[in-house]
Design a protein around this motif. Structure first.
Motif, mmCIF file in Angstrom:
data_model
loop_
_atom_site.group_PDB
_atom_site.id
_atom_site.type_symbol
_atom_site.label_atom_id
_atom_site.label_comp_id
_atom_site.label_asym_id
_atom_site.label_seq_id
_atom_site.Cartn_x
_atom_site.Cartn_y
_atom_site.Cartn_z
ATOM 1 N N LYS A 9 0.818 -1.210 0.000
ATOM 2 C CA LYS A 9 0.000 0.000 0.000
ATOM 3 C C LYS A 9 0.856 1.267 0.000
ATOM 4 N N GLU A 10 2.099 1.119 0.397
ATOM 5 C CA GLU A 10 2.967 2.310 0.481
ATOM 6 C C GLU A 10 3.914 2.454 -0.697
ATOM 7 N N THR A 11 3.783 1.567 -1.669
ATOM 8 C CA THR A 11 4.723 1.631 -2.790
ATOM 9 C C THR A 11 4.028 1.920 -4.106
ATOM 10 N N ASN A 12 4.758 2.637 -4.966
ATOM 11 C CA ASN A 12 4.265 2.845 -6.323
ATOM 12 C C ASN A 12 4.411 1.549 -7.103
ATOM 13 N N ARG A 13 3.551 1.379 -8.068
ATOM 14 C CA ARG A 13 3.661 0.211 -8.939
ATOM 15 C C ARG A 13 3.535 0.663 -10.384
ATOM 16 N N GLY A 14 3.804 -0.247 -11.284
ATOM 17 C CA GLY A 14 3.709 0.083 -12.700
ATOM 18 C C GLY A 14 4.941 0.788 -13.216
ATOM 19 N N SER A 15 4.764 1.497 -14.310
ATOM 20 C CA SER A 15 5.905 2.096 -14.989
ATOM 21 C C SER A 15 6.615 3.133 -14.127
#
Length: 161
Positions: A9-15
């Motif tokens: 929940k605390e991390t960015n995901r994707g490109s």
DNA sequence: AACCAGTGCAACCGCTTCTTT
DNA sequence: TAAAGAAGCGGTTGCACTGGT
């Protein structure tokens, strides 16, 4: 139970954004690789360590070749795959500037089809033996200094003359 | 011009291996 | 020697792009 490598929940995901790339490469240039788990926090990134490592190795690392594989590279991948199977990191290790992910993608999208078209089952590497290649014992020929941790093969591929 | 299928690449997931305690 | 944590690896997925209809 092992903890997940990061709190999703605390991390960015994707490109990755340009800003993230910049932060990551700046940090690694300054501090070097290593300790991927703590790197994101130290570099001010909202990414998990795994993701940072992958991004660095496959995209940001200096000296990476981008673009199409040459015929010689293609040939070498086929030979090494016949010898090593799906050990992409070992195969990539023999191709300067190429990453395991890149080699794997290239194999799956191009070479596998190519071999199938040639009537070679890519899952049965030794069929290559009948297509002008022999697998012989001993290493020196392709200059393969393979350092396999578990089952070190004593085989290499040499061209049939 | 719009839709669809195919393709290629970047990134994620989960398992394995290695290292440290 | 065993357990826990970290890193590495390969398989898979998701999505943007492209070409064909």
């Amino acid at each position: 139970m092992r903890k997940p490598c990061c709190e999703k929940k605390e991390t960015n995901r994707g490109s990755w954004s340009q800003e993230e790339d910049q932060k990551l490469s700046d940090y690694i240039k300054q501090h070097g690789e290593g300790c991927w788990r703590s790197l994101p926090k130290a570099a001010g990134l909202r990414r998990c360590g795994k993701s940072c490592r992958l991004r660095w190795i496959n995209y940001l690392r200096p000296g990476l070749k981008r673009g199409n594989f040459g015929e010689d590279e293609e040939d070498l991948i086929i030979r090494l795959h016949a010898l090593l199977g799906n050990r992409w990191s070992l195969i990539a290790g023999r191709l300067p500037g190429r990453t395991d992910n890149e080699v794997k993608n290239y194999w799956n999208s191009h070479l596998r089809k190519k071999l199938i078209q040639m009537g070679i089952d890519p899952k049965k590497p030794h069929q290559l033996g009948g297509k002008g290649l022999h697998i012989k014992t001993c290493l020196p020929d392709l200059n393969l200094d393979l350092t396999l941790s578990n089952t070190a093969p004593s085989t290499t591929l040499v061209e049939e003359s």
